[in-house]
Every structure is written in C-alpha cells, then in structure tokens.
Enzyme design. Structure first.
Site, short mmCIF file in Angstrom:
data_model
loop_
_atom_site.label_atom_id
_atom_site.label_comp_id
_atom_site.label_asym_id
_atom_site.label_seq_id
_atom_site.Cartn_x
_atom_site.Cartn_y
_atom_site.Cartn_z
CG HIS A 1 -10.62 29.34 -1.09
ND1 HIS A 1 -10.54 30.39 -1.98
CD2 HIS A 1 -9.45 28.66 -1.23
CE1 HIS A 1 -9.37 30.34 -2.63
NE2 HIS A 1 -8.70 29.29 -2.19
CB CYS B 1 -6.17 31.38 -0.42
SG CYS B 1 -5.45 31.21 -2.05
CG HIS C 1 -4.99 27.27 -0.20
ND1 HIS C 1 -6.04 27.41 -1.08
CD2 HIS C 1 -5.17 26.10 0.43
CE1 HIS C 1 -6.83 26.35 -0.97
NE2 HIS C 1 -6.33 25.55 -0.05
CG ASP D 1 -3.12 27.76 -4.18
OD1 ASP D 1 -3.64 26.88 -4.88
OD2 ASP D 1 -3.77 28.68 -3.67
CG HIS D 2 -3.22 27.91 -8.58
ND1 HIS D 2 -3.96 29.01 -8.84
CD2 HIS D 2 -4.06 26.99 -8.05
CE1 HIS D 2 -5.22 28.79 -8.49
NE2 HIS D 2 -5.30 27.57 -8.00
CE1 TYR E 1 -4.34 22.82 -7.19
CE2 TYR E 1 -5.58 23.79 -8.98
CZ TYR E 1 -5.28 23.71 -7.64
OH TYR E 1 -5.92 24.53 -6.75
C1 DNO Z 1 -8.25 27.07 -7.10
C2 DNO Z 1 -8.70 26.79 -5.74
C3 DNO Z 1 -10.17 27.06 -5.61
C4 DNO Z 1 -10.66 26.50 -4.30
C5 DNO Z 1 -12.08 26.76 -4.01
C6 DNO Z 1 -12.37 26.42 -2.59
O1 DNO Z 1 -7.46 26.37 -7.61
O2 DNO Z 1 -7.97 27.45 -4.79
O3 DNO Z 1 -10.84 26.43 -6.65
O4 DNO Z 1 -10.49 25.13 -4.31
O5 DNO Z 1 -12.43 28.05 -4.23
O6 DNO Z 1 -13.71 26.22 -2.40
#
Ligand code: DNO
Length: 368
Positions: free
Chosen positions: A206, A244, A271, A316-317, A330
């Site tokens: 990531h 991401c 992501h 994602d978020h 989340y």
């Molecule tokens: C945030 C996520 C990160 C991700 C880690 C992967 O919400 O995208 O915490 O899970 O960095 O290792």
C-alpha cells in the site's frame, strides 16, 4: 473489477455482514485480525472463525488488509529474521483458507496520518482532514500525549500505550535513510515472495499516506518511479501493488491513470476514492464522485476498464453522512454510494465498449 468491502470484524465494526451482502456487486470482505500485534503469527483457529462468519453470508475472504510488518523488519534490526519467519507462517495459514491477496505497508512507525477525523464539508457532512501547517508544527510526541488525554482521538499507530515505544522508535529511525528502507524492503521481499509463489498468495504494498516524508521519518512508497523500483526489487508477479488513488493522488505530480497502464497485472488490489486538494497543502476526503474532489475518478475507472482489470477493488474512505455513527472513514452509507458510482461508471464503459459510442442512445439499456 471484483468488488470487495472492508470489514473490521464482529464486535469491531458498526457495519454488519448482512448489510454488506446487500450492497450491489460486493462479493467479499477485506479483513484482518486487528488485535494481533505485528510480528506475531495469526493463529489458524482465529482465521477459520472469520471464514465461518463471512461465508455464512455468501461472501469470501480472499483479501486481507493488512498483515502489518514488525518495525524490526523496517529498521533492518538483527532480530528481523524471527519476525519474517512469523510472517511466512501467517502467509501459510492464510493460504490454507484460500486467501489470494495480502495488502501491507512499509511506513515507519505510523500508518495513515490526518489532523482531524471529522473535518467539515460544505454539505455539513464530515470526513478525514489534513491540515498541513498543523503537521509541520507538530511534535509527534506531544501529539501522542494529547491523544492520551483525549481517548476519542485515535489514529493507527498513535495509541497512547505506545508512547514509550514511540520515543524509542523515533530515535531508532534517526539514521535510517530512504535507501536503507528500500534495502530492508528488498530483504523482506526476497524471503517472503518465494513462499507466496509456492502458496499462490499475492502481496500488494500500500502506498504511504500521505506520500511524503513526515516528522523526519523516511517514506518510500510515494511515486510512480518508486513503485517501479519496488516492483523491480523482486521481479515476480507475486510482488505487487495496492494502487490507492486517494493516497497517491495527494501528490499533484502523481498520474494515477498512467500508473494503472504501466503496472497493470502487478496491481492486485485497487482502492478507489476521491480527495479535495487545497492550494495551501491541506486536503479533505470527499464523496467518490469526480466533481466533488480533485481526482478524475471517472478517468481512473476508465483506465481500469481499458486494461480489463480483474483484480479486487474496494471503495475507500467515505464521508460520515446521514448521522451515521461509525469508525472514522468507514461508515456504510458513503462507501456504498461510492460503490454504486464505481459500478455506474464501469457499466457505462462496458456498454460503450460492447456497442460503440454512437450506438448507445438509450440509457435504460443498462437494465437488460
Ligand atoms: C486507511 C487504509 C490504510 C491501509 C494500510 C495498508 O484507511 O487505507 O490503513 O489499510 O496502510 O497496510
């Protein structure tokens, strides 16, 4: 595109498996054993318990996010081999339940960093916010003390009980350069990737979030060039990326579309999310819609469509909307809306591909 949804586990998430099952096109959850400290082996019995819970709802558990890396591995300390051996045992235990992708990161000390978990958006919803000046002026150890006094304010890696460890860690990283960190990543990958090949389980690094140096700690997963270097450290398909958009897109000099085209089959996990960048270096997360943020989510989805992306994808978020009480970033509602936007774009690109642009006249054709 195979849609999955992050789930923090029973008793640890306001979102339930039956709710996830009802989001259109979601086939699995992205999960982890969040209470197991980095460096320890994930026990088979615990993994099997999650499998049972998830499969009851017809969902799969193909993607794990994250199996975190012990700091000794990142620091290249003498005891790192012990933790790498444990990591390998966890890989084997996960392969036994058919996990296909493990997402991980190589960020020293902290995972993602924001200054406000409830920044305000013009529509009166809230979202994760980063104020550059605050970070620039911040003594991270002071911040941790503040967190200790306010238990509501938590970020991964900032847990007050880690204060002493954090002090030592900062000291330990003082003379670790970016090149050292890359060499430590290479050492790790050279040991684990052969096991991944044997057990058919892919690793997906990531990006750092945000993708620049923070508090003087080195960060290496930041740009297209760096990702290329990391893929070349061990040239195996099992050494891959979690692309991401929200993390890499924080740098205006990062071109996500170009990365999707360049890295293609090495992207094992996507992501997708949007973010609004401000001129002063601040940023706030937004809805997934292109018009709401600074990233062309429509172009990003088109790039995935163009390469016939068959990898796992998650929204994602999200924002906190409709009074939802949830883990910051989340909640159910905005991420579910995000998924529908991603599918909307994807299905439209599919239709155009099938019929040619000029033949698409009836939008309701998508109903077929
Ligand atoms: C945030 C996520 C990160 C991700 C880690 C992967 O919400 O995208 O915490 O899970 O960095 O290792």
């Amino acid at each position: 595109m195979r849609m999955v949804f992050r789930w923090f586990g029973e008793g640890n998430d306001s979102v339930t498996l039956p709710q996830i099952k009802q989001i259109p096109g979601v086939e699995g959850v992205v999960w982890a054993l969040h209470d197991i400290p980095p460096g320890e082996i994930w026990p088979k019995a615990r993994i099997l318990k999650v499998k049972k819970q998830v499969e009851r709802y017809g969902l799969h558990l193909d993607v794990v996010e994250s199996v975190n890396i012990h700091e000794s591995i990142k620091l290249g300390r003498a005891d790192r081999d012990r933790y790498i051996t444990n990591y390998i045992e966890t890989i084997k235990n996960l392969a036994a339940v058919d996990v296909k992708v493990i997402c991980y990161n190589f960020m020293p000390v902290f995972d993602w960093i924001r200054t406000d978990l409830y920044g305000s958006l013009p529509d009166k919803s809230t979202a994760l916010f980063y104020e550059k000046a605050k970070v620039t002026d911040m003594d991270p150890l002071e911040l941790v003390k503040k967190i200790a006094a306010n238990p509501d304010y938590t970020m991964p890696g900032w847990e007050p009980e880690r204060l002493e460890i954090l002090k030592d860690l900062f000291a330990a990283y003082l003379d670790v350069t970016e090149n050292d960190l890359i060499a430590h990543l290479q050492y790790f990958l050279e040991r684990v990737i052969p096991v991944c090949e044997e057990y058919d389980i892919k690793l997906a690094i990531h990006p750092d979030d945000p993708p620049w140096e923070i508090f003087g700690l080195p960060r290496i997963v930041t740009t297209q060039e760096r990702l290329r270097d990391i893929l070349n450290l061990v040239p195996s398909n099992y050494n891959g990326i979690t692309l991401c958009s929200g993390a890499l897109g924080l740098r205006r000099d990062n071109d996500i579309v170009s990365m999707i085209h360049e890295f293609q089959e090495r992207i094992h996990f996507a992501h997708i999310r949007n973010v609004k960048l401000f001129g002063n270096g601040d940023f706030i997360e937004t809805s997934h819609r292109t018009n709401d943020g600074s990233l062309g989510i429509d172009e990003i989805v088109r790039a995935y469509h163009d390469i016939d992306f068959t990898g796992y994808t998650r929204p994602d978020h999200g924002r906190h909307i409709w009074d939802e009480q949830c883990r910051p970033g989340y909640g159910l509602y905005d991420r579910a809306l995000g998924i529908m936007y991603l599918w909307g774009l994807w299905d439209a690109y599919q239709l155009v591909k099938r019929k040619g642009v000029s033949n698409v006249t009836n939008p309701f054709e998508l109903e077929r």
